[in-house]
Design an enzyme around this catalytic site. Structure first.
Site, PDB file in Angstrom:
ATOM      1  N   ASP A 104      44.839  41.899  84.700  1.00 42.67           N
ATOM      2  CA  ASP A 104      46.025  42.732  84.457  1.00 42.67           C
ATOM      3  C   ASP A 104      47.272  41.901  84.189  1.00 42.67           C
ATOM      4  O   ASP A 104      47.376  40.742  84.604  1.00 42.67           O
ATOM      5  CB  ASP A 104      46.298  43.620  85.670  1.00 42.67           C
ATOM      6  CG  ASP A 104      45.322  44.780  85.780  1.00 42.67           C
ATOM      7  OD1 ASP A 104      44.295  44.760  85.071  1.00 42.67           O
ATOM      8  OD2 ASP A 104      45.573  45.689  86.598  1.00 42.67           O
ATOM      9  N   HIS A 155      48.137  48.765  79.815  1.00 43.35           N
ATOM     10  CA  HIS A 155      48.651  48.720  81.197  1.00 43.35           C
ATOM     11  C   HIS A 155      50.143  49.044  81.220  1.00 43.35           C
ATOM     12  O   HIS A 155      50.892  48.509  82.047  1.00 43.35           O
ATOM     13  CB  HIS A 155      48.379  47.335  81.784  1.00 43.35           C
ATOM     14  CG  HIS A 155      48.452  47.266  83.283  1.00 43.35           C
ATOM     15  ND1 HIS A 155      47.944  48.249  84.123  1.00 43.35           N
ATOM     16  CD2 HIS A 155      48.976  46.319  84.123  1.00 43.35           C
ATOM     17  CE1 HIS A 155      48.137  47.909  85.374  1.00 43.35           C
ATOM     18  NE2 HIS A 155      48.780  46.747  85.419  1.00 43.35           N
ATOM     19  N   HIS A 159      55.218  47.863  83.184  1.00 43.25           N
ATOM     20  CA  HIS A 159      54.619  47.901  84.524  1.00 43.25           C
ATOM     21  C   HIS A 159      55.438  48.724  85.527  1.00 43.25           C
ATOM     22  O   HIS A 159      55.731  48.279  86.637  1.00 43.25           O
ATOM     23  CB  HIS A 159      54.440  46.470  85.058  1.00 43.25           C
ATOM     24  CG  HIS A 159      53.349  46.344  86.072  1.00 43.25           C
ATOM     25  ND1 HIS A 159      53.535  46.608  87.414  1.00 43.25           N
ATOM     26  CD2 HIS A 159      52.051  45.973  85.942  1.00 43.25           C
ATOM     27  CE1 HIS A 159      52.411  46.392  88.064  1.00 43.25           C
ATOM     28  NE2 HIS A 159      51.483  46.014  87.212  1.00 43.25           N
ATOM     29  N   HIS A 249      44.351  39.111  87.962  1.00 41.08           N
ATOM     30  CA  HIS A 249      45.603  39.099  87.215  1.00 41.08           C
ATOM     31  C   HIS A 249      45.754  37.784  86.454  1.00 41.08           C
ATOM     32  O   HIS A 249      45.360  36.725  86.965  1.00 41.08           O
ATOM     33  CB  HIS A 249      46.807  39.292  88.150  1.00 41.08           C
ATOM     34  CG  HIS A 249      46.842  40.631  88.818  1.00 41.08           C
ATOM     35  ND1 HIS A 249      46.051  40.934  89.915  1.00 41.08           N
ATOM     36  CD2 HIS A 249      47.556  41.757  88.536  1.00 41.08           C
ATOM     37  CE1 HIS A 249      46.284  42.186  90.288  1.00 41.08           C
ATOM     38  NE2 HIS A 249      47.194  42.706  89.473  1.00 41.08           N
TER      39      HIS A 249
END
Length: 281
Positions: A104, A155, A159, A249
């Site tokens: 991510d 995504h 964020h 990540h």
């Protein structure tokens, strides 16, 4: 000389006239066959067209005449929209003894290249849930991941915590990211993930409208807490199982531990008989 007798010269004139009459009749019959009965006689070319013909300028075909050729073309395939889910997909048991690795927040120039090198070394594919602003800033990395066969997913743009956003803001965050990914790669994402794993009804509805499926995870490596490489490796190996989805990540902070942990746990998973793959839609 009798009345029914004719001078030779007069007979010759009559024969010539008869031949001319027959030729004219044949010409008229041929012209009549070439034209469809009942159709109007085509008008002579317009003055401009006559001038073009005299000048030897080639006649350009009408654009209208090209339309029937394109009307029969097959329409571009449109993938059917996924259902509006009430919860995200957590694992993929249908893949058998297979695990899915996800990363991510990237791409990031300090960490994504190291992850790509490791995945390339072991010839495995992963899913990258990218933030739009990062993808836009590091387009070459996005193309590199795509060229290696990894799945590029949505995504959001910046964020945010989507449960605090209005539907129009959610649509903007997700839509803007899909647009930039499509601009870079030519295709829009088919998967998305809510930041912080915070989903709501609007996120599911809007994601479905954009043709994306929601994917969460079953193993949180907690690499975002930077707990140490050993801790990340241990959590991934302890949670390993058929269809498990691992959360990692490659941006959002110092991810050097994430890069190092992947190099350690990936060969161990492969040695244990797990296959690393990505879902297809």
């Amino acid at each position: 000389m009798k009345k029914d007798q004719m001078l030779p010269g007069r007979r010759a004139v009559l024969r010539i006239a008869a031949c001319l009459g027959a030729a004219l009749t044949a010409r008229l019959l041929t012209a009549g066959q070439a034209q469809t009965p009942g159709s109007p006689t085509p008008p002579p070319p317009a003055e401009g067209a006559q001038a073009a013909i005299r000048a030897g300028v080639p006649h350009k075909p009408s654009a209208y005449r090209l339309q029937p050729m394109t009307e029969g073309a097959q329409p571009r395939y449109r993938r059917p929209l996924p259902p509006v889910r009430k919860a995200p997909i957590l694992k993929m048991p249908e893949l058998g003894r297979t695990m899915v690795l996800t990363f991510d927040d990237g791409p990031h120039p300090d960490y994504t290249p190291g992850i790509l090198r490791t995945l390339r070394e072991y010839d495995v594919r992963a899913m990258f849930f990218v933030c739009g602003e990062m993808a836009d800033a590091h387009r070459d990395l996005l193309r590199e991941a795509d060229d290696d066969g990894h799945i590029i997913c949505n995504h959001t743009w910046s964020h945010p915590l989507m449960t605090t956003l209005r539907p129009s803001q959610i649509r903007g965050e997700m839509g803007r990211t899909s647009e930039v990914v499509e601009d870079i790669l030519g295709t829009a994402p088919l998967w998305y993930r809510a930041p912080y794993g915070a989903w709501n009804r609007y996120a599911f509805e809007i994601g479905s409208e954009m043709g994306m499926e929601p994917l969460a995870w079953t193993i949180d490596s907690l690499d975002w807490e930077t707990p140490g490489t050993d801790s990340i490796v241990r959590r991934v190996l302890d949670g390993a199982g058929p269809g498990a989805v691992v959360l990692n990540h490659d941006a959002g902070g110092n991810r050097s531990q994430s890069v190092a942990a992947l190099r350690r746990y990936l060969p161990l998973l492969l040695d244990d008989g797990y296959r690393i793959a990505v879902p297809h839609r």
